[in-house]
Design a protein around this motif. Structure first.
Motif, PDB file in Angstrom:
ATOM      1  N   SER A 232       2.732   4.214   7.546  1.00 43.65           N
ATOM      2  CA  SER A 232       2.937   4.875   6.267  1.00 43.65           C
ATOM      3  C   SER A 232       2.186   4.160   5.148  1.00 43.65           C
ATOM      4  O   SER A 232       1.637   4.800   4.252  1.00 43.65           O
ATOM      5  CB  SER A 232       4.431   4.925   5.936  1.00 43.65           C
ATOM      6  OG  SER A 232       4.660   5.437   4.652  1.00 43.65           O
ATOM      7  N   ARG A 233       2.130   2.825   5.239  1.00 44.55           N
ATOM      8  CA  ARG A 233       1.441   2.043   4.218  1.00 44.55           C
ATOM      9  C   ARG A 233      -0.069   2.166   4.330  1.00 44.55           C
ATOM     10  O   ARG A 233      -0.787   2.024   3.349  1.00 44.55           O
ATOM     11  CB  ARG A 233       1.865   0.568   4.335  1.00 44.55           C
ATOM     12  CG  ARG A 233       1.483  -0.293   3.152  1.00 44.55           C
ATOM     13  CD  ARG A 233       1.637  -1.774   3.481  1.00 44.55           C
ATOM     14  NE  ARG A 233       0.742  -2.172   4.553  1.00 44.55           N
ATOM     15  CZ  ARG A 233       0.747  -3.381   5.111  1.00 44.55           C
ATOM     16  NH1 ARG A 233       1.634  -4.291   4.715  1.00 44.55           N
ATOM     17  NH2 ARG A 233      -0.099  -3.680   6.074  1.00 44.55           N
ATOM     18  N   GLY A 234      -0.547   2.377   5.571  1.00 45.52           N
ATOM     19  CA  GLY A 234      -1.980   2.579   5.735  1.00 45.52           C
ATOM     20  C   GLY A 234      -2.685   1.567   6.608  1.00 45.52           C
ATOM     21  O   GLY A 234      -3.909   1.435   6.521  1.00 45.52           O
ATOM     22  N   GLY A 235      -1.972   0.844   7.458  1.00 42.14           N
ATOM     23  CA  GLY A 235      -2.627  -0.092   8.360  1.00 42.14           C
ATOM     24  C   GLY A 235      -1.889  -1.402   8.498  1.00 42.14           C
ATOM     25  O   GLY A 235      -0.929  -1.673   7.781  1.00 42.14           O
ATOM     26  N   ASP A 238      -2.819  -9.271   9.982  1.00 42.08           N
ATOM     27  CA  ASP A 238      -2.153 -10.358  10.699  1.00 42.08           C
ATOM     28  C   ASP A 238      -0.815 -10.736  10.078  1.00 42.08           C
ATOM     29  O   ASP A 238       0.142 -11.073  10.779  1.00 42.08           O
ATOM     30  CB  ASP A 238      -3.063 -11.590  10.755  1.00 42.08           C
ATOM     31  CG  ASP A 238      -4.187 -11.448  11.760  1.00 42.08           C
ATOM     32  OD1 ASP A 238      -4.156 -10.481  12.556  1.00 42.08           O
ATOM     33  OD2 ASP A 238      -5.113 -12.280  11.752  1.00 42.08           O
ATOM     34  N   ALA A 239      -0.730 -10.695   8.750  1.00 42.04           N
ATOM     35  CA  ALA A 239       0.505 -11.067   8.079  1.00 42.04           C
ATOM     36  C   ALA A 239       1.644 -10.114   8.424  1.00 42.04           C
ATOM     37  O   ALA A 239       2.822 -10.476   8.342  1.00 42.04           O
ATOM     38  CB  ALA A 239       0.300 -11.111   6.571  1.00 42.04           C
ATOM     39  N   ASP A 240       1.304  -8.883   8.826  1.00 43.81           N
ATOM     40  CA  ASP A 240       2.317  -7.894   9.174  1.00 43.81           C
ATOM     41  C   ASP A 240       2.900  -8.119  10.561  1.00 43.81           C
ATOM     42  O   ASP A 240       3.917  -7.511  10.916  1.00 43.81           O
ATOM     43  CB  ASP A 240       1.717  -6.482   9.134  1.00 43.81           C
ATOM     44  CG  ASP A 240       1.208  -6.104   7.762  1.00 43.81           C
ATOM     45  OD1 ASP A 240       1.795  -6.556   6.760  1.00 43.81           O
ATOM     46  OD2 ASP A 240       0.207  -5.363   7.692  1.00 43.81           O
TER      47      ASP A 240
END
Length: 318
Positions: A232-235, A238-240
């Motif tokens: 939903s946010r767009g991609g 690495d931090a995710d």
């Protein structure tokens, strides 16, 4: 009815009613302890170190650069700038009540405040320094030499510097929030509307992750339980990946430490990516991706009323 009862009965009933009103509440959220009993001399050294930019490689930033104690313990930015101005990978969590978290950092890679301090010092983006470099700077400061000699048997050492900063951070708890007063028995500490907001907080299931003494900070949880937040946010970056970067276990993909909600009204922007600028936006995301529920505008406003009762200032000892 005896004369004695007529005289003392109403007083006894009033005393019993007062005692009942002052009884602590048994709730999923627990009050912050009034103190964590730190050594004042060590905490005072830690307070000075916390604001000392010499901890960074180029003397540009201190702990306080990203953790403004007077403004909720963060820096109001989506991501903080390190010693060379480069932005960090994730949003800076508040230092207030950090001592009450079961792990440190969004991905929980540090078990203690001392370990967290060590990792920040050596991080190539945040402070980019080394203990050898730092100890050389501190050893040249007569105030630090004498202060550590007085506070620690073995004086100025790396372990003692870490402990001093952590001792100061353990004084940065906020035990006097109105909600804590309410939990301790003061039924008038929060309004009926705020109590209704707390009831909604529980009814919708927010309290399943945000509970305990820190209203969070005591478990890991996947971000996007009821939907793909990152799509939903767009991609994804690495931090995710969250705790996966620590464990390399696929079950830990997008898993983060549940953040504390103490002082949450003062510590935006929100989430590890700082993507929610306001508390209203953050609550909308939580309803959609964590709860899978649709809350009314009135219910969300009521929850925000409750969250504001968690605001307080630290009662640091030094």
């Amino acid at each position: 009815m005896s004369p004695i009862y007529r005289r003392l009965g109403p007083l006894c009933l009033a005393a019993a009613a007062l005692a009942a009103a002052a009884a602590p509440l048994d709730e999923p959220i627990k009050p912050v302890p009034l103190t964590l009993h730190q050594d004042p001399a060590r905490a005072a050294l830690g307070k000075r170190l916390f604001s000392d930019a010499r901890l960074s490689s180029n003397n540009a930033v201190s702990c306080a650069s990203c953790h403004n104690v007077a403004q909720g313990g963060g820096d109001a930015r989506a991501r903080s700038a390190g010693f060379r101005g480069k932005l960090g990978a994730v949003n800076t969590p508040s230092v207030l009540n950090a001592a009450l978290n079961f792990r440190q950092f969004w991905d929980g890679r540090a078990d203690t405040l001392e370990a967290q301090i060590d990792m920040v010092i050596r991080n190539p983006v945040e402070m980019g320094s080394s203990w050898q470099e730092i100890m050389g700077k501190l050893a040249a400061d007569a105030g630090y030499r004498s202060g550590f000699a007085a506070a620690y048997r073995d004086g100025l050492t790396v372990a003692n510097v870490r402990n001093a900063i952590a001792s100061y951070e353990r004084t940065l708890i906020t035990p006097n929030a109105r909600f804590d007063q309410y939990l301790r028995g003061n039924r008038n500490a929060i309004s009926e509307a705020e109590q209704a907001g707390y009831a909604k907080f529980k009814q919708y299931g927010c309290v399943s992750c945000h509970q305990g003494v820190n209203v969070g900070g005591n478990m890991f949880q996947k971000f996007g339980v009821m939907g793909d937040y990152f799509a939903s946010r767009g991609g994804v970056n690495d931090a995710d990946l969250g705790r996966y970067m620590v464990t390399h276990n696929t079950d830990d993909l997008h898993v983060f430490k549940v953040p504390s909600l103490r002082n949450v009204a003062r510590t935006g922007p929100y989430f590890h990516d700082g993507s929610a600028a306001t508390l209203e936006q953050a609550i909308d995301v939580m309803f959609k991706f964590q709860l899978g529920r649709t809350g009314s505008k009135q219910d969300k406003a009521a929850i925000i009323l409750f969250l504001n009762t968690l605001n307080s200032v630290p009662t640091e000892q030094p």
